[in-house]
Design a protein around this motif. Structure first.
Motif, PDB file in Angstrom:
ATOM      1  N   LEU A  21     -29.725 -50.750 -31.092  1.00 52.86           N
ATOM      2  CA  LEU A  21     -30.958 -50.039 -31.412  1.00 52.86           C
ATOM      3  C   LEU A  21     -31.460 -50.434 -32.799  1.00 52.86           C
ATOM      4  CD1 LEU A  21     -33.058 -47.795 -30.852  1.00 52.86           C
ATOM      5  CD2 LEU A  21     -31.406 -46.158 -31.793  1.00 52.86           C
ATOM      6  N   CYS A  22     -30.557 -50.494 -33.767  1.00 53.78           N
ATOM      7  CA  CYS A  22     -30.960 -50.860 -35.134  1.00 53.78           C
ATOM      8  C   CYS A  22     -31.469 -52.287 -35.191  1.00 53.78           C
ATOM      9  CB  CYS A  22     -29.781 -50.678 -36.090  1.00 53.78           C
ATOM     10  SG  CYS A  22     -29.283 -48.951 -36.298  1.00 53.78           S
ATOM     11  N   ASP A  23     -30.837 -53.179 -34.474  1.00 47.72           N
ATOM     12  CA  ASP A  23     -31.284 -54.572 -34.451  1.00 47.72           C
ATOM     13  C   ASP A  23     -32.674 -54.673 -33.819  1.00 47.72           C
ATOM     14  OD1 ASP A  23     -30.690 -57.517 -34.740  1.00 47.72           O
ATOM     15  OD2 ASP A  23     -31.002 -57.411 -32.576  1.00 47.72           O
ATOM     16  N   ALA A  24     -32.920 -53.922 -32.750  1.00 47.58           N
ATOM     17  CA  ALA A  24     -34.234 -53.960 -32.098  1.00 47.58           C
ATOM     18  C   ALA A  24     -35.316 -53.429 -33.029  1.00 47.58           C
ATOM     19  CB  ALA A  24     -34.186 -53.142 -30.806  1.00 47.58           C
ATOM     20  N   LEU A  25     -35.019 -52.356 -33.755  1.00 44.84           N
ATOM     21  CA  LEU A  25     -35.994 -51.803 -34.693  1.00 44.84           C
ATOM     22  C   LEU A  25     -36.303 -52.809 -35.807  1.00 44.84           C
ATOM     23  CD1 LEU A  25     -34.717 -48.125 -35.019  1.00 44.84           C
ATOM     24  CD2 LEU A  25     -36.918 -48.849 -34.075  1.00 44.84           C
ATOM     25  N   THR A  26     -35.264 -53.427 -36.354  1.00 41.94           N
ATOM     26  CA  THR A  26     -35.467 -54.378 -37.452  1.00 41.94           C
ATOM     27  C   THR A  26     -36.281 -55.572 -36.988  1.00 41.94           C
ATOM     28  OG1 THR A  26     -33.416 -53.703 -38.532  1.00 41.94           O
ATOM     29  CG2 THR A  26     -34.278 -55.864 -39.108  1.00 41.94           C
ATOM     30  N   MET A  27     -35.970 -56.118 -35.826  1.00 43.04           N
ATOM     31  CA  MET A  27     -36.693 -57.287 -35.332  1.00 43.04           C
ATOM     32  C   MET A  27     -38.141 -56.964 -34.984  1.00 43.04           C
ATOM     33  SD  MET A  27     -34.797 -59.815 -35.670  1.00 43.04           S
ATOM     34  CE  MET A  27     -35.860 -60.985 -34.823  1.00 43.04           C
ATOM     35  N   ALA A  28     -38.447 -55.682 -34.789  1.00 43.72           N
ATOM     36  CA  ALA A  28     -39.829 -55.282 -34.499  1.00 43.72           C
ATOM     37  C   ALA A  28     -40.587 -54.881 -35.755  1.00 43.72           C
ATOM     38  CB  ALA A  28     -39.835 -54.127 -33.502  1.00 43.72           C
ATOM     39  N   GLY A  29     -39.975 -55.064 -36.926  1.00 43.80           N
ATOM     40  CA  GLY A  29     -40.684 -54.786 -38.173  1.00 43.80           C
ATOM     41  C   GLY A  29     -40.343 -53.474 -38.818  1.00 43.80           C
ATOM     42  N   LEU A  30     -39.499 -52.654 -38.192  1.00 39.58           N
ATOM     43  CA  LEU A  30     -39.046 -51.392 -38.790  1.00 39.58           C
ATOM     44  C   LEU A  30     -37.633 -51.626 -39.314  1.00 39.58           C
ATOM     45  CD1 LEU A  30     -40.273 -48.821 -36.112  1.00 39.58           C
ATOM     46  CD2 LEU A  30     -41.541 -49.841 -37.994  1.00 39.58           C
ATOM     47  N   GLU A  31     -37.553 -52.138 -40.531  1.00 38.71           N
ATOM     48  CA  GLU A  31     -36.274 -52.585 -41.070  1.00 38.71           C
ATOM     49  C   GLU A  31     -35.305 -51.417 -41.246  1.00 38.71           C
ATOM     50  OE1 GLU A  31     -34.427 -54.627 -45.121  1.00 38.71           O
ATOM     51  OE2 GLU A  31     -36.597 -54.395 -44.877  1.00 38.71           O
ATOM     52  N   VAL A  32     -34.136 -51.534 -40.633  1.00 37.73           N
ATOM     53  CA  VAL A  32     -33.086 -50.528 -40.797  1.00 37.73           C
ATOM     54  C   VAL A  32     -32.356 -50.828 -42.095  1.00 37.73           C
ATOM     55  CG1 VAL A  32     -30.960 -49.564 -39.867  1.00 37.73           C
ATOM     56  CG2 VAL A  32     -32.857 -50.129 -38.330  1.00 37.73           C
ATOM     57  N   VAL A 463     -48.856 -58.095 -30.814  1.00 36.63           N
ATOM     58  CA  VAL A 463     -48.418 -58.857 -29.640  1.00 36.63           C
ATOM     59  C   VAL A 463     -47.138 -59.620 -29.955  1.00 36.63           C
ATOM     60  CG1 VAL A 463     -49.015 -60.761 -28.109  1.00 36.63           C
ATOM     61  CG2 VAL A 463     -50.730 -59.031 -28.651  1.00 36.63           C
ATOM     62  N   ALA A 464     -47.115 -60.299 -31.112  1.00 35.01           N
ATOM     63  CA  ALA A 464     -45.923 -61.067 -31.497  1.00 35.01           C
ATOM     64  C   ALA A 464     -44.735 -60.146 -31.714  1.00 35.01           C
ATOM     65  CB  ALA A 464     -46.224 -61.865 -32.758  1.00 35.01           C
ATOM     66  N   ARG A 465     -44.970 -58.993 -32.330  1.00 34.14           N
ATOM     67  CA  ARG A 465     -43.891 -58.069 -32.675  1.00 34.14           C
ATOM     68  C   ARG A 465     -43.222 -57.509 -31.432  1.00 34.14           C
ATOM     69  NH1 ARG A 465     -43.532 -52.714 -34.090  1.00 34.14           N
ATOM     70  NH2 ARG A 465     -45.663 -52.317 -33.414  1.00 34.14           N
ATOM     71  N   ILE A 466     -44.012 -57.056 -30.463  1.00 33.32           N
ATOM     72  CA  ILE A 466     -43.445 -56.434 -29.271  1.00 33.32           C
ATOM     73  C   ILE A 466     -42.943 -57.489 -28.291  1.00 33.32           C
ATOM     74  CG2 ILE A 466     -43.934 -54.889 -27.341  1.00 33.32           C
ATOM     75  CD1 ILE A 466     -43.810 -53.564 -30.123  1.00 33.32           C
ATOM     76  N   HIS A 467     -43.643 -58.611 -28.201  1.00 34.68           N
ATOM     77  CA  HIS A 467     -43.142 -59.703 -27.353  1.00 34.68           C
ATOM     78  C   HIS A 467     -41.799 -60.197 -27.876  1.00 34.68           C
ATOM     79  CE1 HIS A 467     -43.134 -63.179 -24.717  1.00 34.68           C
ATOM     80  NE2 HIS A 467     -42.992 -63.973 -25.779  1.00 34.68           N
ATOM     81  N   GLY A 468     -41.639 -60.147 -29.218  1.00 32.77           N
ATOM     82  CA  GLY A 468     -40.375 -60.539 -29.837  1.00 32.77           C
ATOM     83  C   GLY A 468     -40.532 -61.803 -30.648  1.00 32.77           C
ATOM     84  N   TYR A 469     -40.290 -61.680 -31.964  1.00 38.15           N
ATOM     85  CA  TYR A 469     -40.384 -62.876 -32.802  1.00 38.15           C
ATOM     86  C   TYR A 469     -39.366 -63.933 -32.358  1.00 38.15           C
ATOM     87  CZ  TYR A 469     -43.218 -60.006 -35.956  1.00 38.15           C
ATOM     88  OH  TYR A 469     -44.195 -59.213 -36.492  1.00 38.15           O
ATOM     89  N   ASP A 470     -38.176 -63.454 -31.928  1.00 30.34           N
ATOM     90  CA  ASP A 470     -37.166 -64.417 -31.516  1.00 30.34           C
ATOM     91  C   ASP A 470     -37.483 -65.056 -30.171  1.00 30.34           C
ATOM     92  OD1 ASP A 470     -36.891 -62.020 -30.234  1.00 30.34           O
ATOM     93  OD2 ASP A 470     -34.715 -61.863 -30.454  1.00 30.34           O
TER      94      ASP A 470
END
Length: 783
Positions: A21-32, A463-470
């Motif tokens: 969960l923390c990794d998903a939040l961070t990768m979406a721009g909500l840095e844990v 779009v980029a954030r939710i689609h996933g930067y990775d």
């Protein structure tokens, strides 16, 4: 924003563990930023019920408790807590338990009575600093149940570091929306239904500036019990979010702020006089806040007032004299939308912060006020009882939510990857962004809680954030590589820095913001540029010289007992005239001229040591000096620096008054040079090497004492024939044999020709030309 993972999972429960969960939040721009346990590690602690309490036979302050821990037998535990009482549920550390800090619990004899465990306070379990008595547990818990499980102490407390453009995530609902969009899990946000109206009590509200307060929702609730306890589940959630539990009504307003993101304020209605008025402060008004601070109100502070007095700082903090007390029975509940521009900067200026102000200065959902009041009313009625009056909702000009066009082709160009329009549409659905599709393009209307969506690029970022930067593939760029030109006649600041480092100077980097008091001490007549919004109260002006930072570094190193300091900085200074920002190279030398060694006596650095390094830095440019006093330099031990006869900086000993002002043990040598003056050295010129021998002639002349030898060399350099290879001064003599006010200067003249050997006649002619020039220009005579 700090929150409980357990609370979040009641709103949205994705199939991810805490780390995922923390990794998903961070990768979406909500840095844990941090994940911490709700309680430190301990084991062997269970829920215990005290069945009886008896006085210890041999100790006045100890009592013997019989405790039910869920087994067939009962434990005898000696306890000194003042609140130990029969029927109380408390934490019980049984034999073999380990408490925070590694403390092991064993059976022990206490003044003749065997104690089979330990009853614990909140402090002993690391849950809080309260050590005044045993931690009282909810009466619904069963004896013998593991305390970590009973109180959900393995809950993870997650802190996310939000950027200022995402105030919508300063609430559990906002974070739940994000988690749902990121993971695809279905959110279950709290349902908010209008409460039943059982009272006709109302209070008038007048807003004097609708731009400052575009919306003001309010309600009166009568007949409440303000002493009702806060439910354990609510207290747990707000405390794990970093907010202290105060009372039921205040806890409910804080809970709604955390849950929905709408800060609320509750007033004791009996302390209000007349209508509520939203206005700016008037001259001479004062307000004592809930934190005990009394303010002399300034005209740009927005207030919530009644007909007689200010009640609180709008959007920041309420007043001390209208808050909820234990005997409050009628509450006036406020849920407003304040213009962020009115709140921004006020808390920093006033020297305190609040959770409400932190949210309002970033922007709160302007549609949320009535819903926040309804949710708080619902909770107050459930916890404290009472009768709700009608909801008042006064609205003015609310911020527009303009539709934004997103072109799929533009998104492809910016992201570097082609996303199908259906993928883009799915992102908007997951984010709950209303849109209308026009072929491959989209017209999106941002909801009221997304202040950050204003232009097409904002939507592309979503779009980029939710689609996933990775999920965006990394494609190496293709471009032609070529060497950049490096003109030999240009010298950059980087080259100058390397030269100084090679001369045993160490580079420092200091703030461009400095204290006005330091600038005034250096140059009492200076007028530095003021900083309107300084990052720190003392850093209130822009530097006009690099000296303030260098002196501060010197002071720091002297406190750490460093005996020898040679530092420099390359950076901009800021002049008021023309708002110029030239790049300067400044330096400071203090202490011994050389590192401590056996081969040379200790000698303090002086003017000529630093001047020599500056000559080496400037070479092959000519560096000279002339007298020109500066207010921060010693008038007799300083000079202006000239590069090719043009002013380029200064060097000298720090003025004695500044040595005293900065409490320095001895004066440092300081300098500052214009980097531009050093940036264009002359190109080296090639000369053929002569195969013929050199001819040397020495000329000794007598001239006036006030004639500088450099002037002699400059004049001879202009008239010398091509055969003169070099001219050097090798001796200056003053003595009784010479007339008063005269000196003897010996000049070496080295001559050589590339085509033939020079004759005596050639050499004599050259010497005669040079002597004639010296006689004409300086009245020199041959010695």
């Amino acid at each position: 924003m700090k929150f409980s993972e357990r609370w979040l999972r009641t709103l949205v429960d994705p199939p991810l563990d805490t780390a995922g969960l923390c990794d998903a939040l961070t990768m979406a721009g909500l840095e844990v930023e941090e994940v911490a346990a709700a309680a430190p590690p301990f084991s062997g602690v269970v829920v215990g019920r005290i069945e009886s309490v008896e006085k210890h036979p041999d100790a006045d302050r100890l009592r013997v408790c019989t405790v039910d821990v869920g087994g067939p037998g009962r434990l005898t535990i000696v306890c000194g807590a003042p609140n130990a009482a029969a029927g109380l549920l408390v934490p019980c550390a049984v034999d073999g338990a380990r408490l925070p800090g590694g403390l092991a619990i064993r059976r022990t004899n206490m003044r003749g009575v065997e104690s089979q465990g330990m009853l614990c306070s909140a402090r002993e379990l690391g849950l809080s600093e309260d050590a005044g008595g045993l931690l009282e547990l909810p009466a619904t818990l069963a004896p013998g149940r593991d305390l970590r499980q009973a109180l959900a102490l393995d809950d993870a407390l997650i802190t996310i570091k939000l950027t200022p453009n995402r105030p919508d995530c300063l609430s559990m609902a906002g974070i739940a929306r994000e988690v749902a969009a990121i993971t695809g899990a279905r959110p279950a946000l709290p349902a908010i239904e209008p409460v039943r109206i059982d009272s006709d009590a109302t209070r008038g509200v007048r807003i004097e500036d609708e731009d400052a307060c575009p919306r003001f929702a309010s309600r009166i609730i009568e007949g409440i019990d303000a002493r009702a306890p806060t439910p354990a589940w609510m207290k747990e959630r707000i405390e794990r979010s970093g907010i202290r539990s105060i009372s039921a009504v205040v806890d409910i307003t804080n809970y709604v702020m955390l849950e929905l993101g709408q800060p609320l304020h509750a007033y004791d209605a009996r302390l209000l006089a007349g209508d509520i008025v939203v206005r700016f402060a008037r001259e001479g008004e004062q307000l004592t806040l809930l934190n005990g601070q009394t303010l002399d109100l300034e005209p740009d502070l927005l207030l919530v007032c009644d007909g007689a007095k200010p009640l609180g700082l709008a959007g920041i903090m309420g007043g001390e004299h209208s808050g909820i007390a234990g005997d409050t029975t009628t509450v006036f509940l406020e849920g407003a939308f304040w213009n962020p521009a009115v709140i921004q900067g006020k808390m920093r200026r006033l020297g305190f912060a609040s959770d409400a102000g932190y949210r309002f200065e970033r922007g709160v959902d302007f549609a949320l006020g009535p819903a926040g009041v309804e949710r708080a009313t619902q909770l107050i009625l459930d916890v404290c009882g009472g009768r709700a009056g009608p909801l008042s909702d006064i609205t003015g000009p609310l911020p527009p939510r303009n539709a934004i066009l997103l072109r799929s082709a533009r998104a492809t160009r910016l992201l570097g990857v082609a996303l199908p329009p259906d993928t883009i549409a799915d992102v908007f659905r997951r984010l709950a962004l209303p849109f209308v599709r026009q072929g491959d393009d989209f017209i999106v209307t941002p909801p009221s809680y997304r202040f950050d969506l204003a232009i097409e690029e904002d939507l592309i970022e979503e779009v980029a954030r939710i689609h996933g930067y990775d999920a965006i593939p990394t494609a190496p760029g293709t471009h032609l590589q070529q060497m950049l030109p490096a003109p030999e006649g240009t010298r950059g600041v980087g080259t100058l820095r390397h030269h100084l480092a090679a001369l045993d100077w160490q580079e420092v980097i200091t703030f461009s913001f400095v204290a006005s008091g330091v600038e005034a001490a250096l140059d009492p007549g200076g007028k530095p540029l003021a900083v309107l919004n300084p990052i720190a109260a003392q850093l209130d002006v822009m530097r006009t010289t690099l000296l303030p930072g260098l002196i501060e570094v010197l002071q720091t190193n002297l406190k750490r007992k460093l005996p020898r300091i040679r530092i420099f900085e390359a950076g901009r200074i800021f002049a008021r005239e023309g708002l110029a920002q030239p790049v300067r190279i400044g330096g400071l030398a203090f202490g011994p001229a050389d590192p401590e060694q056996w081969g040379a006596a200790l000698r303090q650095v002086d003017f000529f040591d630093v001047k020599g390094d500056l000559e080496a830095l400037a070479a092959p440019l000519s560096l000279t000096t002339r007298s020109l006093p500066r207010p921060w330099l010693h008038p007799g031990r300083s000079s202006e620096l000239m590069i090719d006869r043009k002013p380029a900086g200064w060097v000298g000993e720090l003025h004695p008054r500044l040595v005293r002002h900065f409490d320095l043990p001895s004066p440092p040598i300081v300098f500052e040079l214009d980097a531009t003056a050093l940036s264009s050295p002359p190109l080296p010129q090639g000369h053929p090497v002569s195969r013929f021998p050199a001819v040397r002639r020495d000329i000794a002349i007598i001239i006036n004492e006030n004639i500088a030898v450099q002037d002699i060399l400059d004049v001879l350099g202009k008239v010398k024939p091509a055969s003169v290879e070099s001219l050097r001064i090798f001796d200056v003599y003053r003595g009784p044999e010479l007339p008063s006010g005269r000196k003897s200067v010996a000049i070496l003249v080295l001559m050589r020709d590339t085509q033939r050997t020079l004759t005596d006649e050639d050499s004599d002619a050259t010497v005669a030309l040079l002597l004639s020039t010296l006689q004409d220009r300086f009245g020199a005579t041959l010695r």
